[in-house]
Write a protein that holds these residues in place. Structure first.
Motif, PDB file in Angstrom:
ATOM      1  N   MET A 333       0.826  -1.140   0.139  1.00  0.00           N
ATOM      2  CA  MET A 333       0.012  -0.126   0.657  1.00  0.00           C
ATOM      3  C   MET A 333       0.638   1.390   0.261  1.00  0.00           C
ATOM      4  O   MET A 333       0.277   2.221  -0.253  1.00  0.00           O
ATOM      5  N   MET A 334       1.662   1.331   0.929  1.00  0.00           N
ATOM      6  CA  MET A 334       3.032   2.247   0.753  1.00  0.00           C
ATOM      7  C   MET A 334       3.453   3.036  -0.414  1.00  0.00           C
ATOM      8  O   MET A 334       3.564   3.574  -1.380  1.00  0.00           O
ATOM      9  N   PHE A 335       4.037   1.249  -1.166  1.00  0.00           N
ATOM     10  CA  PHE A 335       4.095   1.214  -2.872  1.00  0.00           C
ATOM     11  C   PHE A 335       3.436   2.422  -3.745  1.00  0.00           C
ATOM     12  O   PHE A 335       3.452   3.346  -4.314  1.00  0.00           O
ATOM     13  N   VAL A 336       2.074   1.479  -3.383  1.00  0.00           N
ATOM     14  CA  VAL A 336       1.489   2.207  -4.770  1.00  0.00           C
ATOM     15  C   VAL A 336       0.752   3.937  -4.400  1.00  0.00           C
ATOM     16  O   VAL A 336       0.681   4.675  -4.896  1.00  0.00           O
ATOM     17  N   SER A 337       0.939   4.576  -2.899  1.00  0.00           N
ATOM     18  CA  SER A 337       0.676   5.221  -2.950  1.00  0.00           C
ATOM     19  C   SER A 337       1.733   6.314  -3.107  1.00  0.00           C
ATOM     20  O   SER A 337       1.516   7.562  -3.839  1.00  0.00           O
ATOM     21  N   ARG A 338       3.028   5.545  -3.010  1.00  0.00           N
ATOM     22  CA  ARG A 338       4.171   6.395  -3.668  1.00  0.00           C
ATOM     23  C   ARG A 338       4.255   6.212  -4.940  1.00  0.00           C
ATOM     24  O   ARG A 338       3.930   8.288  -5.474  1.00  0.00           O
ATOM     25  N   LEU A 339       3.802   5.913  -5.823  1.00  0.00           N
ATOM     26  CA  LEU A 339       3.042   5.362  -7.373  1.00  0.00           C
ATOM     27  C   LEU A 339       2.541   6.394  -7.605  1.00  0.00           C
ATOM     28  O   LEU A 339       1.923   7.041  -8.378  1.00  0.00           O
ATOM     29  N   THR A 340       1.316   6.952  -6.387  1.00  0.00           N
ATOM     30  CA  THR A 340      -0.039   7.494  -6.789  1.00  0.00           C
ATOM     31  C   THR A 340       0.764   9.192  -6.760  1.00  0.00           C
ATOM     32  O   THR A 340       0.381  10.315  -7.479  1.00  0.00           O
ATOM     33  N   ALA A 341       1.282   9.636  -5.545  1.00  0.00           N
ATOM     34  CA  ALA A 341       2.335  10.836  -5.510  1.00  0.00           C
ATOM     35  C   ALA A 341       2.734  11.476  -6.599  1.00  0.00           C
ATOM     36  O   ALA A 341       2.438  12.116  -7.301  1.00  0.00           O
TER      37      ALA A 341
END
Length: 372
Positions: A333-341
Motif C-alpha cells: 500500500m505504501m508503494f501504491v501511494s508513492r506511485l500515486t503521488a
C-alpha cells in the motif's frame, strides 16, 4: 489678575485665531474620515474579491458570517468545548441552531437521523434544489475556521520562529481533539467487530452442536450478536461523521488562508499560475482526505495484534503465516501511494504547461483583435 505675571507676554486668542483652529480641526477631521473611508473601501473590495474567489472554488463562505462570529464570541465564555459536549447528550430537543446537525444529539449523529427531513423532502419532490438544502453550519464556516488557524499559526511563529515554524504541527493542533475522539470511536468499532465473530459467534456455533437446548443462553447469544453489530455500526458512523466535518473545517481554513495570502501578493514572482491552482485544488483536497481518512490508520495495528493473537490461539504457530501476509500488504500500500503521488506530480506539471499555453493563446487572440 494677580496670577498674571507682568514680565511675560501673553497672546490673547481672538475670533480669527479661533476660526483658524476650527478650520484646522475640520481639515484634520476630514482627512481622518477620508482615510477611514479609503480603508473601509479597500477592506470591502478585498472581502468581495475573497468571496468571489472562494465561491468559484466552492468554499462555504456565507453572507451572514459576521453574525456567526458574534454568536461564536457569545458562546466563547461558556467554554472551548461547550458545543462539543452538548453533542454527547443522548437526545437533544433544542432547535436554536440554524443547521440541524448542530441541534443533533449523540444518537442522532450516530444514526444520521437529522437528515430525515431532507430525505423525506427528496422523496416527496423527487429531486432537491439549492433552496431545499440548509445553509452551512456556522461551525464549518470558512471565516471562523480560518481565524482559528491563523491564530494558531501566529502562536507557532512566536514559539518557534519563522524558520522553525511547522504548518504540519499547526494542522495537528487544529484537528487534534476531534481526531483523538475519532480514533477512540474507531477502536470501539474494531473491538466490537472483532469480539462478535471471535467470541459470540464461536459460542453460538458450539451451542448448535449441543443436544440440550437452553432458551436463556440462546437468547443471550442472539442479543450479544445484535449489540456488537449495533455498537460496531454506530461507532463507525460516528467516526465518519467526525472525520468528514473535520475535513471540511480544515479544507475551508487552509484554502481561505491561501486565498488571503494570494490576494495580498503584488506579483507571483517565480510561482506559476498552475502552482497556485494546484494549491487551491489538489492540495486542498489532499488536506481534506488526510483529515477524513488519516485516523483510520490507527485501526491497522489494533486489527493486526488481535488477529495474530487469535490466529495463534486457534490455529497454532501456522497462524503467523496468514498474519505475515496481512502485514506485507502495508509495504504494498505504501508503494501504491508513492506511485500515486508520482503520477500526481506529473499531472500537476502537465496542468501547469496546459494553463500556460492556454494563457498564451488567449493573450495572442486578444492582441490580434485589438490590432486588427
Amino acid at each position: 489678575m494677580k496670577d498674571i505675571d507682568i514680565g511675560k507676554e501673553y497672546i490673547i486668542p481672538g475670533p480669527g485665531y479661533r476660526s483658524v483652529r476650527e478650520r484646522a480641526s475640520s481639515v484634520q477631521h476630514e482627512e481622518q474620515e477620508g482615510s477611514k473611508f479609503r480603508h473601509a473601501k479597500h477592506k470591502i473590495e478585498c472581502q468581495d474579491a475573497l468571496e468571489a474567489a472562494a465561491r468559484a472554488e466552492g468554499l462555504p463562505l456565507d453572507t451572514s458570517v459576521h453574525s456567526q462570529l458574534r454568536m461564536l464570541d457569545e458562546e466563547h465564555h461558556k467554554g472551548k468545548y461547550h458545543h462539543g459536549l452538548n453533542v454527547l447528550k443522548p437526545i437533544r430537543t433544542t432547535s436554536k441552531h440554524q443547521h440541524p446537525v448542530d441541534n443533533a444529539g449523540l444518537f442522532s449523529c450516530m444514526t444520521f437521523s437529522w437528515l430525515t427531513p431532507l430525505a423525506h423532502r427528496a422523496y416527496k419532490k423527487g429531486e432537491l434544489f439549492m433552496d431545499d438544502v440548509w445553509s452551512l453550519s456556522r461551525h464549518e464556516s470558512s471565516d471562523v475556521n480560518c481565524r482559528r488557524l491563523e491564530r494558531l499559526w501566529q502562536e507557532e511563529l512566536k514559539e518557534s520562529g519563522p524558520d522553525d515554524a511547522s504548518l504540519r504541527r499547526v494542522v495537528w493542533i487544529f484537528c487534534r481533539t476531534r481526531l483523538i475522539i475519532s480514533i477512540v470511536c474507531l477502536m470501539i468499532t474494531q473491538l466490537a467487530g472483532f469480539s462478535g465473530p471471535a467470541f459470540v459467534v464461536k459460542h453460538l456455533l458450539e451451542y448448535t452442536q449441543q443436544s440440550e437446548s437452553n432458551l436463556q443462553y440462546s437468547l443471550f447469544l442472539v442479543f450479544g450478536i445484535f449489540m456488537t453489530e449495533i455498537v460496531r455500526s454506530w461507532s463507525l458512523a460516528l467516526t465518519w461523521a467526525l472525520n468528514y466535518r473535520t475535513g471540511v473545517r480544515l479544507r475551508g481554513a487552509i484554502l481561505t488562508m491561501a486565498f488571503k495570502k494570494i490576494l495580498k501578493l503584488k506579483n507571483i514572482k517565480e510561482k506559476s499560475l498552475g502552482e497556485l491552482i494546484n494549491v487551491c485544488s489538489n492540495d486542498g483536497q489532499r488536506m481534506f482526505e488526510a483529515a477524513a481518512v488519516g485516523s483510520l490508520l490507527a485501526g491497522g495495528p489494533i486489527v493486526t495484534i488481535l488477529g495474530m493473537v487469535y490466529n495463534v490461539i486457534i490455529l497454532g504457530p501456522t497462524g503467523f503465516l496468514g498474519s505475515a501476509v496481512f502485514i506485507l500488504f502495508y509495504p504494498a500500500m505504501m508503494f501504491v501511494s508513492r506511485l500515486t503521488a508520482y503520477f500526481r506530480r506529473k499531472c500537476v506539471s502537465t496542468t501547469d504547461e496546459r494553463v500556460q499555453k492556454m494563457n498564451e493563446v488567449l493573450n495572442y487572440i486578444k492582441f490580434i483583435k485589438i490590432n486588427s
